[in-house]
Design a protein around this motif. Sequence first.
Motif, PDB file in Angstrom:
ATOM      1  N   THR A 142      -5.205  -1.572   6.599  1.00 42.49           N
ATOM      2  CA  THR A 142      -3.724  -0.997   6.829  1.00 42.49           C
ATOM      3  C   THR A 142      -3.483  -0.842   8.377  1.00 42.49           C
ATOM      4  OG1 THR A 142      -3.417  -0.775   4.343  1.00 42.49           O
ATOM      5  CG2 THR A 142      -2.085  -0.161   6.404  1.00 42.49           C
TER       6      THR A 142
ATOM      7  N   ASN B 260       1.558   1.282   9.904  1.00 42.38           N
ATOM      8  CA  ASN B 260       2.071   1.464   8.930  1.00 42.38           C
ATOM      9  C   ASN B 260       2.089   3.098   8.201  1.00 42.38           C
ATOM     10  OD1 ASN B 260       1.056   0.956   5.963  1.00 42.38           O
ATOM     11  ND2 ASN B 260       2.246  -0.470   6.132  1.00 42.38           N
TER      12      ASN B 260
ATOM     13  N   ASP C 140       1.954  -3.185   2.363  1.00 44.45           N
ATOM     14  CA  ASP C 140       1.377  -2.737   4.012  1.00 44.45           C
ATOM     15  C   ASP C 140       0.096  -3.624   4.025  1.00 44.45           C
ATOM     16  OD1 ASP C 140       2.211  -0.691   3.311  1.00 44.45           O
ATOM     17  OD2 ASP C 140       0.775   0.123   2.179  1.00 44.45           O
TER      18      ASP C 140
ATOM     19  N   ILE D  60       6.728  -2.542   4.767  1.00 44.89           N
ATOM     20  CA  ILE D  60       6.097  -0.628   4.468  1.00 44.89           C
ATOM     21  C   ILE D  60       6.164  -0.786   2.850  1.00 44.89           C
ATOM     22  CG2 ILE D  60       6.668   1.918   5.000  1.00 44.89           C
ATOM     23  CD1 ILE D  60       5.463   0.473   7.537  1.00 44.89           C
TER      24      ILE D  60
END
Length: 559
Positions: free
Chosen positions: A224, A228, A269, A274
């Motif tokens: 990720t 993020n 993600d 989000i």
Amino acid sequence: EWHLSHDKLVGYMQALAQASDRVVLQEYARTYEGRPLLVLLITSPENHRNLETIQAEHLALTDPERSPKLDLSTMPAVVYQGFSIHGNEPSGANAAPLVAYHLAAGQSDEVRRLLDEVVILLDPSFNPDGLQRFSTWANMHKSKNLVSDVQSREFDEVWPRGRTNHYWFDLNRDWLPSQHPESQGRLRIFHHWKPNILTDHHEMGSDRTFFFQPGIPSRTNPITPPENQTLTARIGTYHAAALDQIGSLYYSEESYDDFYYGKGSSYPDVNGGIGILFEQASSRGHLRDTDHGPMSFAFTIRNQVRTALSTLQAAREMRTDLLDYQRRFFLTAREAAAKHAVQAYVFSEPEDPARVVRFIELLQRHDIEVYHLGEPWQGPSGSYTPADAYIVPMQQPQFRLIRGIFERQTEFRDSLFYDVSTWTLPLAFDLQHDPVPKSAFRPEMLGEAITNPPALLPRSNLSPARYAYLIDWRDYHAPAVLHALLKEELRCKVATQAFTQDGASYPPGTLLLPLQNQPLDPASIHALLGSLAERYAVRVHAVGTGQSDRGVDLGSPTF
């Protein structure tokens, strides 16, 4: 006063869609118990008239060839709001109609601006069967004069409880394996829109308060992007402000992780969005004593409504930042893929092609491109041939998700997990698979792209047995064959020890279908089993004796 049952929730959403030109209702799947899964598309009437264009332009953000040319200044953000994937965490599903009504009927300038700039996908119940099960329990044990004592039967829901779906599967672990109709339908909605934000409304222990993400900073999947979490924290300030206004206690950056991509709050993600987890302390009924005093069901609903609306406020005010992040997520994926040490993954399972077909179906549900292998290749695990091997190139928009599915991640900054700690899906399917390093990859390895999963080719014709049939339990669809045989009331046995017949080895788990003392004659059994073997591509062997070359005989009491 009462917990909403799923049928009443559906009825309300249908009436709302009929009454408002801001709402379009879609049924996207059915549960095992036949309940509809619904999503409400909520936006301004003007946006509804141009919805196909808005959706197409939004999807173009995921295409590095087209996204740099897109104008973000007028593009709406997309928010997917999902409630109560655990059916006995009902405050989310009971908040959904309030949120939907506010958006459908609100006349303030704030609501109108929101609907002009955001497309909202509102799913009032991710788990209809579980919600129905729990609402029945809570309502049938409600007292006229509410009882808050934690020892009350209202708070002691009997097993299997409403957390899971009809088959007692936790749907909030199914976003990645996607084995159930609820999850498969959700993924179609998700990839049709590629939302910028997805909210996942849950409940937790009654003596907690209210949690919103980010979770524990050190417990984030290393795939990720750090940005993020930065954006998640910015959105969190909107939740904090909304809860401050009503004096609700809350916390963040504790308790929960973002490792496993098979949850609703983490799957976005790795798809350019989000994901946001909300956890409300549960009343478990209508009124419950807690460490913070009596907690009503209505109070839990209020917190869910407030944070659902604060998410939408954040989406509108952060709209261009979220859209730009999504565009850069896929642009940088292409750049990172070109430099990555692994350029593709190959996989094969010639002994059981059904497993390969089902795995390809799974990959395609996640919008991942799969190709036939274009030329033979020798990997560490074995050889691969174009006849039965497939390849997933890393240089495609879903680069990061492919890593999340195929990589064997064994080192983490923080090794404590909330629950799921392994998720390499080729291992779950027991497939032969290997990474193709950059030094070994050739463009010629990519054969024809697969648009639809390959058809299951039948095994060789099944000869009539003189004594019994042996069915290989290692085959993916062997349980389906067994189910069909049992429906015909045929008696089957299972081997608990290995044995050898006619030079072929059979492991424990092999199914034995004797011909004698069955409700069908041998010819009917042969016809039935032959059709099943053809339909499911399962290995079936006809044998003419009960005596084994080695190991137990077919009449052994160990069967």
